[in-house]
Structures are given as structure tokens and as C-alpha cells.
Design a protein around this motif. Sequence first.
Motif, PDB file in Angstrom:
ATOM      1  N   HIS A 452      -6.594  -1.002  -5.212  1.00  0.00           N
ATOM      2  CA  HIS A 452      -5.945  -1.438  -6.446  1.00  0.00           C
ATOM      3  C   HIS A 452      -4.548  -0.831  -6.589  1.00  0.00           C
ATOM      4  O   HIS A 452      -3.637  -1.460  -7.132  1.00  0.00           O
ATOM      5  CB  HIS A 452      -6.810  -1.051  -7.648  1.00  0.00           C
ATOM      6  N   SER A 453      -4.385   0.373  -6.087  1.00  0.00           N
ATOM      7  CA  SER A 453      -3.094   1.061  -6.195  1.00  0.00           C
ATOM      8  C   SER A 453      -2.895   1.936  -4.975  1.00  0.00           C
ATOM      9  O   SER A 453      -3.788   2.088  -4.139  1.00  0.00           O
ATOM     10  CB  SER A 453      -3.054   1.913  -7.470  1.00  0.00           C
ATOM     11  N   LYS A 454      -1.707   2.538  -4.886  1.00  0.00           N
ATOM     12  CA  LYS A 454      -1.406   3.428  -3.762  1.00  0.00           C
ATOM     13  C   LYS A 454      -2.345   4.632  -3.756  1.00  0.00           C
ATOM     14  O   LYS A 454      -2.813   5.067  -2.696  1.00  0.00           O
ATOM     15  CB  LYS A 454       0.046   3.901  -3.846  1.00  0.00           C
ATOM     16  N   ALA A 455      -2.651   5.144  -4.945  1.00  0.00           N
ATOM     17  CA  ALA A 455      -3.566   6.286  -5.026  1.00  0.00           C
ATOM     18  C   ALA A 455      -4.949   5.903  -4.514  1.00  0.00           C
ATOM     19  O   ALA A 455      -5.608   6.689  -3.825  1.00  0.00           O
ATOM     20  CB  ALA A 455      -3.652   6.782  -6.466  1.00  0.00           C
ATOM     21  N   ASP A 456      -5.391   4.675  -4.841  1.00  0.00           N
ATOM     22  CA  ASP A 456      -6.695   4.214  -4.345  1.00  0.00           C
ATOM     23  C   ASP A 456      -6.661   3.999  -2.837  1.00  0.00           C
ATOM     24  O   ASP A 456      -7.660   4.231  -2.149  1.00  0.00           O
ATOM     25  CB  ASP A 456      -7.090   2.912  -5.041  1.00  0.00           C
ATOM     26  N   GLU A 457      -5.532   3.553  -2.317  1.00  0.00           N
ATOM     27  CA  GLU A 457      -5.408   3.307  -0.887  1.00  0.00           C
ATOM     28  C   GLU A 457      -5.609   4.586  -0.088  1.00  0.00           C
ATOM     29  O   GLU A 457      -6.214   4.576   0.992  1.00  0.00           O
ATOM     30  CB  GLU A 457      -4.037   2.704  -0.587  1.00  0.00           C
ATOM     31  N   ARG A 503     -16.268   2.929  -7.246  1.00  0.00           N
ATOM     32  CA  ARG A 503     -15.408   3.355  -8.357  1.00  0.00           C
ATOM     33  C   ARG A 503     -15.976   4.585  -9.069  1.00  0.00           C
ATOM     34  O   ARG A 503     -15.263   5.565  -9.308  1.00  0.00           O
ATOM     35  CB  ARG A 503     -15.260   2.205  -9.360  1.00  0.00           C
ATOM     36  N   GLN A 509     -10.763   2.490  -6.946  1.00  0.00           N
ATOM     37  CA  GLN A 509     -10.736   1.175  -7.584  1.00  0.00           C
ATOM     38  C   GLN A 509     -10.212   0.164  -6.575  1.00  0.00           C
ATOM     39  O   GLN A 509      -9.157   0.372  -5.962  1.00  0.00           O
ATOM     40  CB  GLN A 509      -9.819   1.195  -8.812  1.00  0.00           C
ATOM     41  N   ASP A 511      -9.783  -4.227  -5.546  1.00  0.00           N
ATOM     42  CA  ASP A 511      -9.762  -5.612  -5.997  1.00  0.00           C
ATOM     43  C   ASP A 511     -10.362  -6.479  -4.900  1.00  0.00           C
ATOM     44  O   ASP A 511     -10.141  -6.238  -3.704  1.00  0.00           O
ATOM     45  CB  ASP A 511      -8.324  -6.075  -6.280  1.00  0.00           C
TER      46      ASP A 511
END
Length: 732
Positions: A452-457, A503, A509, A511
Motif C-alpha cells: 500500500h505504501s513504501k513503508a509497507d513495501e 495487516r 497493508q 492492495d
Amino acid sequence: MSEKTGTRPGAAGRAPAAGHPTALRNVVLVGHSGSGKTTLVEALALASGAVNRAGRVEDGGSLSDYDEIEHRRQRSVQLSLVPVEWEGAKINVLDTPGYADFVGELRAGLRAADAALFVVSAADGVAGATRTIWDECAAVGMPRALVITHLEAARADFDGMTELCRDAFGGEDPDAVLPLYLPLYGTPGADGHAPVHGLIGLLTQRVFDYSSGERTEREPTADELPVIAEARGRLIEGIIAESEDETLMDRYLGGEEIDVKTLIGDLETAVARGTFHPVLAAAPAPEGARQGLGTVELLDLITRGFPTPAEREAPGVTGTDGSPRPPLTCDPAGPLAAEVVKTSSDPYVGRISLVRVFSGTLRPDETVHVSGHGLEDRGHEDHDVDERVGALSTPFGKQQRPLSQAVAGDLACVAKLTRAETGDTLSAKDAPLLMAPWAMPDPQLPVAIQAHSKADEDKLSHGLARLVAEDPTMRLEHHPHTRQVVLWCLGEAHADVALERLRARYGVQVDTVTHMVSLRETFAGMAPGRGRHVKQSGGHGQFAICEIEVEPLPGGAGIEFADKVVGGAVPRQFIPSVEKGIRAQAALGVAAGYPLTDVRVTLLDGKAHSVDSSDAAFQTAGALALRDAAAQARIDLLEPVAEVAVLIPDEFVGPVMSDLSGRRGRVVGTEQSGADRTLVRAEVPETEIGRYAVDLRSLSHGTGQFSRTYLRHEPMPPQLSGKLREQAENGA
């Protein structure tokens, strides 16, 4: 079965030694979602005194539904262990999810258990998937009994449901599925429904009354005796038919009254052997009561009729190198052999492994060998390492009660096995073993995800690794062509729970995105191409010209490159550069962005400059030549085609074949598989079966299963390929 006998080792009536396999019973509850398995587990725990009347354990927590995901969904999604004690025996009750998406948890429960209790709702009937599991248990000789629940429901029909169970589970011998007790009905209410407040024991001819909230025993009344006679005779004949005493039937038919203790002993033996399957009844305890209807009878059956671990054959074992090893015996003093049947994560303790010990004794703080399970294709690497066992415990709700050891036949939770995954074998480090794996369903529903975001990546890879370590029915794929991360799941609910765990437990997180099928492009006919890369910008320039010819090849040929340059028109050192440029462009595609395949590219001619020609220039010219050839030819899109094998009951063959045809499939054959099941084989484009796991379940009422194997790529119909080209052009 209220009278005590001791016909089998460890049977009630002869108290087994605590901590010995004969004092253990491992039973798994099987049934469709909503059949009442979890409620029944709580009723058994209440009747045995494991929980108080409010259904709470010592710390006040709930025995079931303590997992946040289960609480939110109001549905069991994982295997859970609830140990209870009854008449000197420890009963490990394994509660399994009833929803088809979590059949992996069910199979783990079957592996850990020695007998199965099939839970059937009197109001809902027998689900097709439940029949399938029954057949699987029958194939391995697992002892089975049935319990009919929801007798309090207005439309409940015990007699009708018993007959349904005989038809569904009796097979060629319906008299092997018979009730041990009949419900005792009270006065009908205003709605005409008569409540069940007791049971009539057919063998003992005793009435067990639960109307007061406590179980009391009495003689049957004159009105109740005729109800008993017919069903009792039928039951006695069923038991005698399975007896090892061949004289019993003649004696019974000759009018001799067979001793009840003899009948009960033969019943227990037949149940433990898996040749007779008694039907019992259960209903929740009234408010404030300690015993639910049928719970005592069910506990008696489990302790006295179901086999001890010592009576069941253990899985086969080999050395870690595949060399043969002697069969295991359920001996606490034997070589250590245990198996991880479930892996979970606790936010405070870390990884927890639920282990079934088949041989030897597992103790805390000892070093064991962890052997891999051969599921590398699903993202589970093989293991062959030594690990130190952490604390041993037995779960009870949210609690983990400490254990000093786990003997052969018992189940225990092991903390901090950082490398062990579900299906792994634990054995002595100086004598490592590997157990034969149990059958796992192959996940067939692809779910493409992205962070979902760079932090999640940054956390995604670690989170996914831990997720698949817990669940061997999930496969993780990093597709090399589509560059998608794909979780292969058993169904939509399985996928939803997996992403929710990702999650909630691991803070990742994601998608979901459209799953991309690996399409290809190819030339429909021969075409010439010219690539000219000439640039002069003052100083050192770039100069490369090449002429090629592209022709299609049979499917599966890939890309071939041929050199037919004469006279040194393209210097020898630059011919590999042309090939490199062509292959690079082929990987990117020439029409809709899909890799090009099944063509032969022939370099015919070209020009070079003594100063300005270079490797980079001829790579560019080769790519331009391929694109030029594509502009002059018809490009076909190729889609992957899979061989699909669908196993279904005979009644669904017609609808399944019709559905496959509607998916552009070609049925190539059918064959009989067992008494009433058919295997349908078809070739179907992968683009048409992305959600087939979900659709087949709906089409076959949960009884169908399928597998697929990649066959080849073949041209896609023009109307479909045209849409994809339009999408590619609009996206560009």
C-alpha cells in the motif's frame, strides 16, 4: 454405554496410567459451518468441569472465539485444541473450521487425531463436502461417530436426520450407522414443537433425564418401552454383525438374550476398529446448568469407544536422505518423532508450533532436529536444521498451561521454534527422521497484491514469509513475466483472512490488483524488417543498419536467431549485438507489451561505419528492425492453456461440462473415479479460470475439486486480443 467395561487397553473401567498413551484420546470434530462444533466443544468442556457455568476459563476469558479474526467474522477459521479430562483420560478435542476455504486446517486436525466425530445439524442436513471428508476418513480406516446437534431447533428431526446419515455415510452397510440413544421429548409448546429433555439408552434401556439441568437416571415408563424395542433390536443386530464372536448372531436369532456387557464390549471394539459408527445426540445446556444434553454420553463414547494413540498406526518415516526406517510405535521410551500440525504467531511469545508426538517423549529445552516437508513449490523451503525446543504448554482459550513433557500420543504447543513450519518433523538430533507428508489441497485462486505504501513495501517480504510459514495451503509466487506478487489461496474467505492477518499481525497493508495472466505475442506470418540507427551530433556518432526477416515457429519453440550475412556487411563482432537488441525488444513485446515468442529472426544484411558503429548502436538497430517487422505483419496474442482435471459427483457432470464449454474449454475425456464420482478432463484458457475455484464450489455445492497443469500457449480469439491491444494503446 453407561456400564463400565474394560475390553480394550485403556478403555474406561480400568483406569489408565496418567501420562501414558492409553490415557489419551485425540478426536477431531468435523462438520459444515454452522453445524455446532464450537458450541459442542464448549458443552464438553463444561460437562467435564474444564470451564465454569458461564463458559469461562480460569482467567475469565472465553474458551472459544478468542482470536480477533474469528470474533469479527463469527466463524472459526483455524484449528484449535481444547483438552478436557474425563474418567482418568485426557481428551484432546480438535475443533476445525467448517468452511471449505479452510480445509487445510481440517486436514491438519485429521492428521493429529486418532478418531473423528462428525457433527451434523438436525435442522440443516448433511453437506456434500462432509460426505467427501467421511470417504477420506474411511479410506484410511479412521474410526468415526456422528453427533446430531440443534435438536432444540423448531424444524429439527432426529429420526429423519439419522436416516439421512445412514444413506450418506452407511455406503453398502447402512446398519453400521445406527443411534445409541433416542431423544426423549417433552410436552409440545404453543408452536407445536416438543422440546428434547432427555435420552433413552437403547442397550441399557435406561432413561437419562436432563430436564432439571443435571443428568439423572431412571427406568423407562410403560409408554417409553415400545419406543425402545424396534430401535434396540436393530442396534443389537448391527453390533453383533461386527462382533468377532461369530456365534453371537445365531444365539441372538435363536432367542437368547445377549448380555449387555458383551454388547457394549463388542460395540467399543467395533467403534475403535472403525467398522461401526454410532449416532448420538447433543443440545446446549440450559441457562445455569452444567450439563448439556448428551454430553456425558458423548464423553463416555470418546473415552471408552474411540481408540488410544497406541491402537492407531503412525505415519511412515524415513531418514532425511530417504533411507528406510522401522515403523514407529506409540512408545514414550521410543525414538522421538513428532510433527508440527499447526503454526501460529503470538505477539508476545512469537511463533508457536502445535505438535503431535507419535513416538518418544518431547521435553522442554532439548535440542531436536527439524526436517523439511517438501513444499518448496509453495514458498516453504525444505528444512534440515537443529533447533532448541522452548517451553511446552497446552492451550486453553487464550491461556497456555505449562507442560513438563509431552509423551507419545499427546499434543503440545512448542514455543520459539523459529525454523519449523507446518508439516515439519521433529526428531532426535543424532537420529533425524522425516515423516511422510499428509495430503494438502492445492490452492487454485490467485490473488495479486502490492504494498500500500513504501513503508509497507519494506515489510512485505518478511510478512509474507511468516504468513506462508503458518499455512501450507497457501502458495507464494513472484511471477517473472507479469512481475506480480501472487498469493494462491483456496477461496475468497481464505484470501481475506490471509490479508487480514498480514495487516493485523505483521503490520503490512496491501492492495489487491487484477491478476495478470502471462500472455505472449507471435508473428502470424513472415515479415521483413529494417532497423536504421544513424546519429551525428558533432564528434563521435552512432551508425548501425540491419535488415532482418521474421518467420513464425511452432508453439514452444521460443526465439531463434540466425545469421545469413554475407560479405561482412555487418562485422562479426556486431552480430551478437544485433541478437541482443532483438531479444531485449522481444522481451518487451512488439504489439501489446507482452513477450514475443515462437519466431525465428534471420539477420540478412546491414551496414556499418568504421568509426561510428558500436555495440550499443547495433543493439538499437536490432530492436528497431524487429519493431519495423511487427508493423508489417499480423501479430497474434497467445494465451496460456491449462489441462484442467475436475473431480465431481456424477450428478454434477452435466453442469460442469456445460460450464467448461462456456469458458472456451474443450472437454477431452471423462473417467469414473470410485463408485459415484467422475473425473472430467478439459483444456481451458487460463484467462477463463481465474475464479474457477470459487465458481466450481458454487456449481457443485462444495463437493467438486480440480487441478490444473500448464499445457501450452495458443492464439487468442481476435475479438479478445483486439480488446487487449486497445487497452495497451490507451494505456500507452
